[in-house]
Design a protein around this motif. Structure first.
Motif, short mmCIF file in Angstrom:
data_model
loop_
_atom_site.label_atom_id
_atom_site.label_comp_id
_atom_site.label_asym_id
_atom_site.label_seq_id
_atom_site.Cartn_x
_atom_site.Cartn_y
_atom_site.Cartn_z
N SER A 94 9.56 -4.33 -2.25
CA SER A 94 9.02 -4.84 -3.96
C SER A 94 9.44 -6.34 -4.24
O SER A 94 8.95 -6.10 -5.41
N SER A 95 9.28 -6.66 -3.20
CA SER A 95 9.36 -8.08 -3.65
C SER A 95 8.27 -8.48 -2.36
O SER A 95 7.34 -9.00 -3.24
N ALA A 96 8.46 -9.26 -1.63
CA ALA A 96 7.83 -10.59 -0.89
C ALA A 96 6.43 -9.51 0.01
O ALA A 96 5.63 -10.32 -0.25
N VAL A 97 6.36 -8.00 -0.22
CA VAL A 97 4.78 -7.65 0.65
C VAL A 97 3.87 -7.74 -0.56
O VAL A 97 2.73 -7.86 -0.58
N PRO A 98 3.98 -7.35 -2.05
CA PRO A 98 4.04 -7.15 -2.95
C PRO A 98 3.13 -8.61 -2.92
O PRO A 98 2.47 -9.28 -3.31
N TYR A 99 4.27 -9.80 -3.10
CA TYR A 99 3.81 -11.10 -3.82
C TYR A 99 2.49 -11.66 -2.39
O TYR A 99 1.61 -12.28 -3.52
N LEU A 100 2.50 -11.21 -1.20
CA LEU A 100 1.60 -12.14 -0.06
C LEU A 100 0.55 -11.51 -0.26
O LEU A 100 -0.66 -11.47 -0.03
N ALA A 101 0.99 -9.76 -0.60
CA ALA A 101 -0.73 -9.20 -0.81
C ALA A 101 -0.79 -9.09 -2.32
O ALA A 101 -2.19 -9.16 -2.38
N ASP A 102 -0.66 -9.69 -2.75
CA ASP A 102 -1.16 -10.21 -4.68
C ASP A 102 -1.96 -11.41 -4.17
O ASP A 102 -2.97 -12.26 -4.36
N LEU A 103 -1.06 -12.45 -3.18
CA LEU A 103 -2.25 -13.09 -3.05
C LEU A 103 -3.28 -13.16 -2.07
O LEU A 103 -4.45 -13.72 -2.50
N PHE A 104 -3.47 -12.33 -1.34
CA PHE A 104 -4.55 -11.78 -1.15
C PHE A 104 -5.33 -10.98 -1.40
O PHE A 104 -6.86 -12.10 -0.84
N THR A 105 -4.99 -10.27 -2.13
CA THR A 105 -5.73 -9.21 -3.14
C THR A 105 -6.85 -10.47 -4.88
O THR A 105 -7.87 -10.87 -4.24
N LEU A 106 -5.96 -11.68 -4.66
CA LEU A 106 -7.04 -12.06 -5.87
C LEU A 106 -7.89 -12.86 -5.19
O LEU A 106 -8.34 -13.06 -6.49
N PRO A 108 -14.76 -8.04 2.17
CA PRO A 108 -13.22 -8.73 1.72
C PRO A 108 -13.23 -7.93 0.37
O PRO A 108 -11.74 -7.49 0.05
N ARG A 109 -14.33 -7.17 -0.29
CA ARG A 109 -13.41 -6.42 -1.44
C ARG A 109 -12.70 -5.34 -1.20
O ARG A 109 -11.76 -5.59 -1.69
N THR A 110 -13.23 -4.61 -0.50
CA THR A 110 -12.45 -3.54 1.02
C THR A 110 -10.92 -3.94 1.06
O THR A 110 -10.19 -2.88 0.91
N ALA A 111 -11.51 -4.84 1.33
CA ALA A 111 -9.68 -5.32 2.60
C ALA A 111 -8.78 -5.63 1.60
O ALA A 111 -7.35 -5.63 1.06
N GLY A 112 -9.58 -6.00 0.01
CA GLY A 112 -8.27 -6.63 -1.42
C GLY A 112 -8.27 -4.95 -1.80
O GLY A 112 -7.17 -5.20 -2.21
N VAL A 113 -8.73 -4.19 -1.73
CA VAL A 113 -8.60 -2.81 -2.32
C VAL A 113 -7.67 -2.16 -1.56
O VAL A 113 -6.98 -1.63 -2.04
N VAL A 114 -8.07 -2.24 -0.10
CA VAL A 114 -6.65 -1.39 0.32
C VAL A 114 -4.79 -2.17 0.02
O VAL A 114 -4.41 -1.45 0.36
N ALA A 115 -5.40 -3.96 0.18
CA ALA A 115 -4.32 -4.27 -0.16
C ALA A 115 -3.62 -3.88 -1.38
O ALA A 115 -2.41 -3.97 -1.99
N MET A 116 -4.40 -3.42 -2.30
CA MET A 116 -4.05 -3.31 -3.51
C MET A 116 -3.14 -2.39 -3.70
O MET A 116 -1.75 -1.67 -3.86
N VAL A 117 -3.60 -0.80 -2.42
CA VAL A 117 -2.94 -0.28 -2.42
C VAL A 117 -2.13 -0.24 -1.38
O VAL A 117 -0.60 0.87 -2.50
N GLY A 118 -2.04 -0.65 -0.95
CA GLY A 118 -1.02 -1.22 -0.34
C GLY A 118 0.43 -1.79 -0.54
O GLY A 118 1.82 -1.75 -0.71
N SER A 119 -0.23 -3.00 -1.59
CA SER A 119 1.10 -3.51 -2.54
C SER A 119 1.67 -2.84 -3.50
O SER A 119 2.57 -3.03 -3.24
N GLY A 120 0.82 -2.08 -4.28
CA GLY A 120 1.22 -1.02 -5.03
C GLY A 120 2.22 0.28 -4.19
O GLY A 120 3.57 0.93 -5.27
N LEU A 121 2.65 1.07 -2.96
CA LEU A 121 3.16 1.71 -2.74
C LEU A 121 4.51 1.25 -2.34
O LEU A 121 4.58 1.86 -1.94
N SER A 122 3.42 -0.03 -1.87
CA SER A 122 5.27 -0.60 -1.04
C SER A 122 6.16 -0.95 -2.22
O SER A 122 7.67 -0.89 -2.22
#
Length: 309
Positions: free
Chosen positions: A233-245, A26-40
């Motif tokens: 810049s809005s929808a994807v980062p928001y959902l990714a942050d919910l997943f990451t946190l 799960p931590r690895t998945a969270g890191v991947v989501a953070m990277v994806g969120s930032g790039l998105s």
């Protein structure tokens, strides 16, 4: 730029003890989501800037606000009729700040480039984090950040001080956005407050959208770029942050957030051909280092407590 996104400036809150023993996957998945969120987030801003010649920054931001409102209203489902005035007034202020933040940021991107604009905007949450600190190390972080800002805004023939001022306005708005989100979060459950603010902000931008369409009818390409900016810049980062946190500790999340100016500069260089000199890179590095050092100094969990956001 973001939906209910904050940085390490927001005080951590306790999370269930089960988070402490989560497996690595799960931590690895969270890191991947953070990277994806930032790039998105940064890629969306870069794509949105491609529509500036047709829609202008205001037109792109208007479309982005509409997309943000649709995403948050679908998730938050606010019960607007049940809101009291005590709940409404911070929501209305948050809506104004939300729209102003994105408009000033995109206007800054149009004038000074993605990397510099995002770096200046990042001073908002960094200022809040350092203002609440009482350690000598945090004073050093403030000095490092100040040196970075002076480097970025140094007098030179090509300096666009209006664009830099817009970046600083975006920073002030982001700081206000964080503080208002705290108030809204205390007075309204879940994402209802943020959703209502996004909806009001979209309504405020309706005249802007109508004016842009009447004066400069958008091409299909420009409209697609603006919609992509809203989604990425809005929808994807928001959902990714919910997943990451739910998977990554707050200090790690905040530390990664501090890298966003570097990501913005990299995306601007690769996607838009916006080159930065060594002095600009040094200034960006100083701001990122100041935020990272501040987070590392305050992010160590106390005994018996797991820190989260």
């Amino acid at each position: 730029m973001r939906l209910a996104r904050t940085s390490a400036a927001v005080p951590p809150v306790p999370v269930p003890a089960a988070t402490a023993g989560r497996p690595a996957r799960p931590r690895t998945a969270g890191v991947v989501a953070m990277v994806g969120s930032g790039l998105s987030n940064q890629t969306g801003a870069a794509i949105g800037s491609l529509a500036f010649p047709v829609l202008g920054p205001a037109g792109v931001v208007a479309v982005r606000q509409y997309v943000a409102a649709l995403a948050l209203l679908a998730v938050g489902r606010p019960r607007l009729r049940a809101f009291t005035w005590r709940q409404w007034w911070p929501v209305l202020l948050l809506a104004v700040v939300f729209g102003t933040m994105n408009l000033s940021l995109y206007s800054a991107v149009d004038r000074v480039g993605l990397g510099l604009a995002v770096t200046l905007e990042f001073l908002g949450p960094l200022t809040i984090a350092l203002a609440a600190a009482r350690r000598r190390a945090d004073a050093c972080c403030a000095v490092i950040a100040a040196v970075g800002v002076v480097t970025l805004m140094r007098p030179r023939p090509s300096a666009d001080y209006v664009g830099m001022g817009l970046g600083l306005l975006a920073a002030a708005c982001w700081a206000s956005y964080i503080l208002l989100n705290r108030t809204v979060g205390r007075r309204l459950p879940g994402a209802q407050g943020s959703a209502a603010a996004a909806g009001v902000s979209a309504l405020l931008f309706l005249p802007v959208g109508v004016a842009v369409v009447l004066r400069h009818p958008p091409t299909a390409t420009a409209l697609a770029c603006a919609v992509a900016a809203g989604v990425l810049s809005s929808a994807v980062p928001y959902l990714a942050d919910l997943f990451t946190l739910r998977r990554v500790p707050a200090p790690a999340f905040g530390l990664f957030m501090s890298v966003n100016p570097v990501l913005a500069a990299a995306v601007g260089r690769v996607g838009l051909g916006q080159r930065l000199g060594w002095a600009e890179w040094a200034g960006i590095g100083a701001v990122v280092a100041a935020n990272a050092l501040s987070i590392l100094g305050t992010g160590r969990p106390r005994a018996g407590r797991v820190r989260g956001r």
